[in-house]
Design an enzyme around this catalytic site. Structure first.
Site, PDB file in Angstrom:
ATOM      1  N   ILE A 157       0.841  -1.199   0.000  1.00 28.87           N
ATOM      2  CA  ILE A 157       0.000   0.000   0.000  1.00 28.87           C
ATOM      3  C   ILE A 157       0.876   1.250   0.000  1.00 28.87           C
ATOM      4  CG2 ILE A 157      -1.812   1.274   1.200  1.00 28.87           C
ATOM      5  CD1 ILE A 157      -2.662  -1.433   2.475  1.00 28.87           C
ATOM      6  N   TYR A 158       1.892   1.258   0.849  1.00 28.26           N
ATOM      7  CA  TYR A 158       2.811   2.398   0.891  1.00 28.26           C
ATOM      8  C   TYR A 158       3.468   2.590  -0.476  1.00 28.26           C
ATOM      9  CZ  TYR A 158       6.619   5.438   2.434  1.00 28.26           C
ATOM     10  OH  TYR A 158       7.495   6.477   2.584  1.00 28.26           O
ATOM     11  N   VAL A 159       3.926   1.491  -1.073  1.00 29.86           N
ATOM     12  CA  VAL A 159       4.548   1.554  -2.397  1.00 29.86           C
ATOM     13  C   VAL A 159       3.564   2.144  -3.411  1.00 29.86           C
ATOM     14  CG1 VAL A 159       5.463   0.164  -4.297  1.00 29.86           C
ATOM     15  CG2 VAL A 159       6.168  -0.315  -1.945  1.00 29.86           C
ATOM     16  N   THR A 161       1.064   4.198  -2.865  1.00 31.73           N
ATOM     17  CA  THR A 161       0.856   5.636  -2.651  1.00 31.73           C
ATOM     18  C   THR A 161       2.012   6.445  -3.217  1.00 31.73           C
ATOM     19  OG1 THR A 161       1.870   5.733  -0.424  1.00 31.73           O
ATOM     20  CG2 THR A 161      -0.479   5.197  -0.542  1.00 31.73           C
ATOM     21  N   LYS A 162       3.224   5.938  -3.081  1.00 31.67           N
ATOM     22  CA  LYS A 162       4.377   6.686  -3.575  1.00 31.67           C
ATOM     23  C   LYS A 162       4.443   6.647  -5.100  1.00 31.67           C
ATOM     24  CE  LYS A 162       5.708   8.164   0.369  1.00 31.67           C
ATOM     25  NZ  LYS A 162       5.588   9.602   0.697  1.00 31.67           N
TER      26      LYS A 162
END
Length: 255
Positions: A157-159, A161-162
């Protein structure tokens, strides 16, 4: 050559801690008038006070980046206080996702997309609108990550968003280039002194070890090293840099 932002007005969203705090101090040290904004108003006031103690000019404000009304009001308050907006740094972000995608929580997805992706979108929307209204161009710097350029077995998820921030940055850069508004991103590796890295190290022992081992210079970045790059991108010294995601990674992405 020293970066100068004399007579520039800068807004730092997510400026209460970590890279945002360091960026606010670097911009103030370069001569900018700075508004430090985040959800934690007391911490923003402390950063603004620190910037003032360093000889700069700074004020603080509270903002929830997931609220369009909040963001619009923040930009309006910045202009009311300083008369215009020349530089914007969008560094608000959270990271709660360090599991395989099969174990990821739906609510975490919504929360992280809301802050990291929608928050950056809303900030860019209203910052750029103001720059267009006043004329004279401007500079926007978004906070991406080396994980906006690559993937990782956990933290999908973090990946995501970035990667989304990378796309927002490039599209806006192309859209407003002829109006003199530059939109770039910085893509740091592991950075010490940030809430996210501190959280991971405290709650997921050893998880950062392979990421640190992958940095050719052999250590994580410091927040001031990222902040100086942000200040440069905001300055006229970077006048022909647009639509770029600049890795601040000790050579990690060169592998």
């Amino acid at each position: 050559m020293s970066v100068t932002l004399k007579n520039k007005v800068a807004l730092v969203v997510g400026g209460s801690s970590g890279i945002g705090r360091a960026a606010a101090l670097a911009l103030a040290a370069a001569g900018a008038k700075v508004v430090v904004a985040a959800r934690r108003e007391a911490e923003c006031r402390a950063v603004a006070s620190e910037a003032t103690d360093l000889g700069g000019e700074a004020t603080s404000a509270r903002v929830d980046v997931t609220s369009a009304d909040d963001v619009q009001a923040l930009v309006a308050a910045t202009v009311e206080r300083w008369g215009r907006l020349d530089c914007a740094v969008n560094s608000a972000g959270i990271s709660e996702d360090f599991v395989p995608i099969t174990d990821a929580d739906d609510a975490v997805f919504d929360r992280m997309m809301g802050v990291n992706c929608k928050g950056t979108f809303l900030c860019m929307k209203h910052e750029i609108r103001q720059m267009l209204r006043q004329g004279g161009g401007g500079s926007v710097v978004n906070l991406s990550s080396v994980l906006g350029h690559t993937g990782t077995p956990t933290g999908s998820i973090y990946v995501a968003t970035k990667h989304a921030i990378e796309g927002l940055t490039k599209s806006a850069a192309l859209c407003y280039a002829t109006q003199g508004i530059r939109v770039n991103a910085v893509a740091p590796t592991v950075v010490t002194g940030t809430p996210m890295v501190d959280h991971v190290m405290a709650n997921h022992p050893g998880l950062m070890d392979p990421y640190i081992a992958a940095i050719p210079v052999g250590r994580p970045a410091r927040v001031d090293e990222v902040a100086r790059v942000i200040a440069w991108l905001c300055s006229d010294d970077a006048s022909f840099v647009n639509g770029h995601s600049l890795p601040v990674d000790g050579g990690q992405l060169a592998r």
